[in-house]
Design a protein around this motif. Structure first.
Motif, PDB file in Angstrom:
ATOM      1  N   TYR A  62       9.497 -15.906  -1.204  1.00 53.12           N
ATOM      2  CA  TYR A  62      10.080 -16.475  -0.003  1.00 53.12           C
ATOM      3  C   TYR A  62       9.356 -16.259   1.419  1.00 53.12           C
ATOM      4  O   TYR A  62       9.709 -16.762   2.399  1.00 53.12           O
ATOM      5  N   GLY A  63       8.256 -15.353   1.083  1.00 54.48           N
ATOM      6  CA  GLY A  63       7.606 -15.090   2.270  1.00 54.48           C
ATOM      7  C   GLY A  63       8.225 -14.107   3.192  1.00 54.48           C
ATOM      8  O   GLY A  63       7.957 -13.861   4.312  1.00 54.48           O
ATOM      9  N   MET A  64       8.896 -12.986   2.767  1.00 53.38           N
ATOM     10  CA  MET A  64       9.622 -12.003   3.346  1.00 53.38           C
ATOM     11  C   MET A  64       8.579 -10.794   3.164  1.00 53.38           C
ATOM     12  O   MET A  64       7.715 -10.722   2.362  1.00 53.38           O
ATOM     13  N   ASN A  65       9.094  -9.627   3.961  1.00 53.18           N
ATOM     14  CA  ASN A  65       8.410  -8.373   3.920  1.00 53.18           C
ATOM     15  C   ASN A  65       9.361  -7.573   2.876  1.00 53.18           C
ATOM     16  O   ASN A  65      10.511  -8.149   2.411  1.00 53.18           O
ATOM     17  N   ALA A  66       9.065  -6.728   2.378  1.00 56.14           N
ATOM     18  CA  ALA A  66       9.745  -5.661   1.501  1.00 56.14           C
ATOM     19  C   ALA A  66      10.071  -4.373   2.285  1.00 56.14           C
ATOM     20  O   ALA A  66       9.173  -3.673   2.636  1.00 56.14           O
ATOM     21  N   CYS A  67      11.229  -3.717   2.016  1.00 52.91           N
ATOM     22  CA  CYS A  67      11.435  -2.192   2.274  1.00 52.91           C
ATOM     23  C   CYS A  67      12.125  -1.335   1.232  1.00 52.91           C
ATOM     24  O   CYS A  67      12.895  -1.851   0.510  1.00 52.91           O
ATOM     25  N   ILE A  68      11.175  -0.414   0.915  1.00 54.98           N
ATOM     26  CA  ILE A  68      11.280   0.047  -0.590  1.00 54.98           C
ATOM     27  C   ILE A  68      11.080   1.478  -0.477  1.00 54.98           C
ATOM     28  O   ILE A  68      10.755   2.198   0.687  1.00 54.98           O
ATOM     29  N   PRO A  69      11.773   2.334  -1.496  1.00 58.17           N
ATOM     30  CA  PRO A  69      11.543   3.836  -1.300  1.00 58.17           C
ATOM     31  C   PRO A  69      10.080   4.360  -1.343  1.00 58.17           C
ATOM     32  O   PRO A  69       9.300   3.737  -2.098  1.00 58.17           O
ATOM     33  N   PRO A  70       9.725   5.530  -0.807  1.00 57.41           N
ATOM     34  CA  PRO A  70       8.311   6.251  -0.719  1.00 57.41           C
ATOM     35  C   PRO A  70       7.802   6.125  -2.048  1.00 57.41           C
ATOM     36  O   PRO A  70       6.598   6.248  -2.177  1.00 57.41           O
ATOM     37  N   CYS A  71       8.759   6.654  -3.000  1.00 55.43           N
ATOM     38  CA  CYS A  71       8.103   6.997  -4.425  1.00 55.43           C
ATOM     39  C   CYS A  71       7.451   5.974  -5.229  1.00 55.43           C
ATOM     40  O   CYS A  71       6.549   6.097  -6.029  1.00 55.43           O
ATOM     41  N   TYR A  72       7.792   4.583  -4.759  1.00 58.32           N
ATOM     42  CA  TYR A  72       7.138   3.424  -5.248  1.00 58.32           C
ATOM     43  C   TYR A  72       6.016   2.781  -4.490  1.00 58.32           C
ATOM     44  O   TYR A  72       5.566   1.626  -4.892  1.00 58.32           O
ATOM     45  N   VAL A  73       5.740   3.402  -3.337  1.00 64.70           N
ATOM     46  CA  VAL A  73       5.052   2.557  -2.578  1.00 64.70           C
ATOM     47  C   VAL A  73       3.440   2.225  -3.110  1.00 64.70           C
ATOM     48  O   VAL A  73       3.062   1.289  -3.155  1.00 64.70           O
ATOM     49  N   GLU A  74       2.858   3.311  -3.862  1.00 64.48           N
ATOM     50  CA  GLU A  74       1.560   3.007  -4.323  1.00 64.48           C
ATOM     51  C   GLU A  74       1.563   1.955  -5.403  1.00 64.48           C
ATOM     52  O   GLU A  74       0.619   1.108  -5.470  1.00 64.48           O
ATOM     53  N   GLU A  75       2.670   2.058  -6.462  1.00 68.85           N
ATOM     54  CA  GLU A  75       2.766   1.005  -7.316  1.00 68.85           C
ATOM     55  C   GLU A  75       3.030  -0.423  -6.804  1.00 68.85           C
ATOM     56  O   GLU A  75       2.303  -1.334  -7.267  1.00 68.85           O
ATOM     57  N   ALA A  76       3.816  -0.354  -5.711  1.00 68.77           N
ATOM     58  CA  ALA A  76       4.212  -1.545  -4.993  1.00 68.77           C
ATOM     59  C   ALA A  76       3.117  -2.420  -4.395  1.00 68.77           C
ATOM     60  O   ALA A  76       3.033  -3.629  -4.376  1.00 68.77           O
ATOM     61  N   ALA A  77       2.235  -1.578  -3.830  1.00 71.74           N
ATOM     62  CA  ALA A  77       0.961  -1.981  -3.033  1.00 71.74           C
ATOM     63  C   ALA A  77       0.052  -2.579  -3.967  1.00 71.74           C
ATOM     64  O   ALA A  77      -0.511  -3.551  -3.595  1.00 71.74           O
ATOM     65  N   GLU A  78      -0.016  -2.016  -5.266  1.00 71.96           N
ATOM     66  CA  GLU A  78      -0.921  -2.752  -6.207  1.00 71.96           C
ATOM     67  C   GLU A  78      -0.480  -3.802  -6.816  1.00 71.96           C
ATOM     68  O   GLU A  78      -1.177  -4.800  -7.158  1.00 71.96           O
ATOM     69  N   TYR A  79       1.058  -3.652  -7.073  1.00 74.89           N
ATOM     70  CA  TYR A  79       1.765  -4.857  -7.482  1.00 74.89           C
ATOM     71  C   TYR A  79       1.756  -6.200  -6.845  1.00 74.89           C
ATOM     72  O   TYR A  79       1.600  -7.399  -7.342  1.00 74.89           O
ATOM     73  N   ALA A  80       1.981  -6.128  -5.512  1.00 74.79           N
ATOM     74  CA  ALA A  80       1.995  -7.248  -4.700  1.00 74.79           C
ATOM     75  C   ALA A  80       1.348  -6.861  -3.188  1.00 74.79           C
ATOM     76  O   ALA A  80       2.035  -6.684  -2.090  1.00 74.79           O
ATOM     77  N   PRO A  81      -0.012  -6.911  -3.267  1.00 73.66           N
ATOM     78  CA  PRO A  81      -0.844  -6.443  -2.176  1.00 73.66           C
ATOM     79  C   PRO A  81      -0.554  -7.563  -1.040  1.00 73.66           C
ATOM     80  O   PRO A  81      -0.833  -6.904   0.002  1.00 73.66           O
ATOM     81  N   ASP A  82       0.061  -8.855  -1.185  1.00 74.14           N
ATOM     82  CA  ASP A  82       0.045  -9.651   0.156  1.00 74.14           C
ATOM     83  C   ASP A  82       1.318  -9.616   0.606  1.00 74.14           C
ATOM     84  O   ASP A  82       1.418 -10.342   1.562  1.00 74.14           O
ATOM     85  N   VAL A  83       2.299  -8.768   0.076  1.00 75.24           N
ATOM     86  CA  VAL A  83       3.547  -8.412   0.699  1.00 75.24           C
ATOM     87  C   VAL A  83       3.291  -7.388   1.776  1.00 75.24           C
ATOM     88  O   VAL A  83       3.046  -6.263   1.488  1.00 75.24           O
ATOM     89  N   THR A  84       3.956  -7.655   2.986  1.00 79.28           N
ATOM     90  CA  THR A  84       4.047  -6.583   3.940  1.00 79.28           C
ATOM     91  C   THR A  84       5.107  -5.598   3.474  1.00 79.28           C
ATOM     92  O   THR A  84       6.205  -6.003   3.466  1.00 79.28           O
ATOM     93  N   LEU A  85       4.663  -4.269   3.395  1.00 82.23           N
ATOM     94  CA  LEU A  85       5.318  -3.273   2.702  1.00 82.23           C
ATOM     95  C   LEU A  85       5.917  -2.239   3.892  1.00 82.23           C
ATOM     96  O   LEU A  85       5.064  -1.640   4.336  1.00 82.23           O
ATOM     97  N   ALA A  86       7.098  -2.004   3.715  1.00 86.93           N
ATOM     98  CA  ALA A  86       7.626  -1.009   4.622  1.00 86.93           C
ATOM     99  C   ALA A  86       8.314  -0.187   3.630  1.00 86.93           C
ATOM    100  O   ALA A  86       8.781  -0.284   2.529  1.00 86.93           O
ATOM    101  N   THR A  87       8.350   1.318   4.100  1.00 89.54           N
ATOM    102  CA  THR A  87       9.151   2.496   3.418  1.00 89.54           C
ATOM    103  C   THR A  87       9.878   3.319   4.317  1.00 89.54           C
ATOM    104  O   THR A  87       9.447   3.056   5.707  1.00 89.54           O
ATOM    105  N   VAL A  88      10.395   4.298   4.121  1.00 95.78           N
ATOM    106  CA  VAL A  88      11.123   5.159   5.007  1.00 95.78           C
ATOM    107  C   VAL A  88      10.759   6.566   4.896  1.00 95.78           C
ATOM    108  O   VAL A  88      10.257   6.995   3.939  1.00 95.78           O
ATOM    109  N   VAL A  89      11.171   7.183   5.997  1.00 99.46           N
ATOM    110  CA  VAL A  89      10.563   8.466   6.275  1.00 99.46           C
ATOM    111  C   VAL A  89      11.847   9.286   6.494  1.00 99.46           C
ATOM    112  O   VAL A  89      12.685   8.824   7.461  1.00 99.46           O
ATOM    113  N   GLY A  90      12.037  10.504   6.090  1.00 94.65           N
ATOM    114  CA  GLY A  90      13.301  11.448   6.592  1.00 94.65           C
ATOM    115  C   GLY A  90      14.579  10.548   6.102  1.00 94.65           C
ATOM    116  O   GLY A  90      15.499  10.861   6.716  1.00 94.65           O
ATOM    117  N   PHE A  91      14.583   9.851   5.021  1.00 96.59           N
ATOM    118  CA  PHE A  91      15.529   9.166   4.833  1.00 96.59           C
ATOM    119  C   PHE A  91      16.579   9.750   3.719  1.00 96.59           C
ATOM    120  O   PHE A  91      16.220  10.681   2.806  1.00 96.59           O
TER     121      PHE A  91
END
Length: 214
Positions: free
Chosen positions: A34-63
């Motif tokens: 759909y052309g959206m960004n994604a916001c996901i838990p920090p424990c999955y960021v590395e895998e997510a960045a490899e899985y969908a490198p073209d999706v703008t990836l946000a994660t949370v801190v102190g959450f």
């Protein structure tokens, strides 16, 4: 606003305590389609960045409660950036803010902002604050050179409301998050001054827009 602009303004989100990697990849698939960004838990960021490198990836801190020490928040943010995060959403220490320790809140945020070369959004958790405290939180975020302020984590009672978005937009661009589940909800937030929407209903919002506006 056209469909593409709307989609690019949505952080399609999955942050529940039972979130699995399959849940994350599903959100990433939707975001890519759909052309959206994604916001996901920090424990999955590395895998997510490899899985969908073209999706703008946000994660949370102190959450989700913001009560980590400043050093832990800084390290968490740096690790997320190293893992491939494009943006960080950090929760303020609400207790310190409510106690009047606004300098401590500002300094903690500034340390994180200075530690990473990516945008930092500051979650102020509006449902827990008075209007005076909302002003103080936004001022602290602005002084810390944050990129945006964000209404809610979704873990407190209450989410984004128009009056809060209007107040917050006096300081920084606003991400409206919490309870936004339709195009009508999103439009109300945009009209109030929001530039970004955080929602687990990203697909529904875009499809609702297409059905009603396109």
């Amino acid at each position: 606003m056209n469909r593409e602009d709307l989609a690019a303004s949505i952080d399609h989100t999955v942050l529940g305590p039972e979130t699995t990697l399959d849940d994350v990849t599903s959100v990433l698939d939707d975001a890519a389609e759909y052309g959206m960004n994604a916001c996901i838990p920090p424990c999955y960021v590395e895998e997510a960045a490899e899985y969908a490198p073209d999706v703008t990836l946000a994660t949370v801190v102190g959450f989700p409660h913001g009560q980590h020490t400043p050093e832990i928040k800084r390290r968490e943010g740096v690790e997320a950036w190293n893992d491939g995060a494009d943006e960080l959403d950090v929760v303020i220490n609400v207790g310190r803010l409510k106690a009047g320790e606004t300098e401590a809140v500002r300094d903690e945020l500034a340390e994180l902002v200075a530690a990473v070369p990516i945008p930092v959004k500051v979650i102020i958790e509006t449902a827990l604050l008075t209007d005076e405290e909302k002003h103080a939180a936004c001022e602290a975020a602005k002084e810390a050179d944050a990129e945006m302020v964000k209404t809610s984590t979704g873990f407190a009672d209450g989410g984004a409301v128009v009056s809060d978005v209007e107040l917050m937009s006096e300081y920084l661009p606003v991400k409206a998050s919490g309870g936004v589940s339709s195009w009508a909800d999103a439009k109300a937030m945009f009209d109030a001054g929001a530039v970004r929407i955080g929602a687990s209903s990203g697909v529904a919002i875009v499809e609702d827009y297409v059905d009603n506006e396109a």
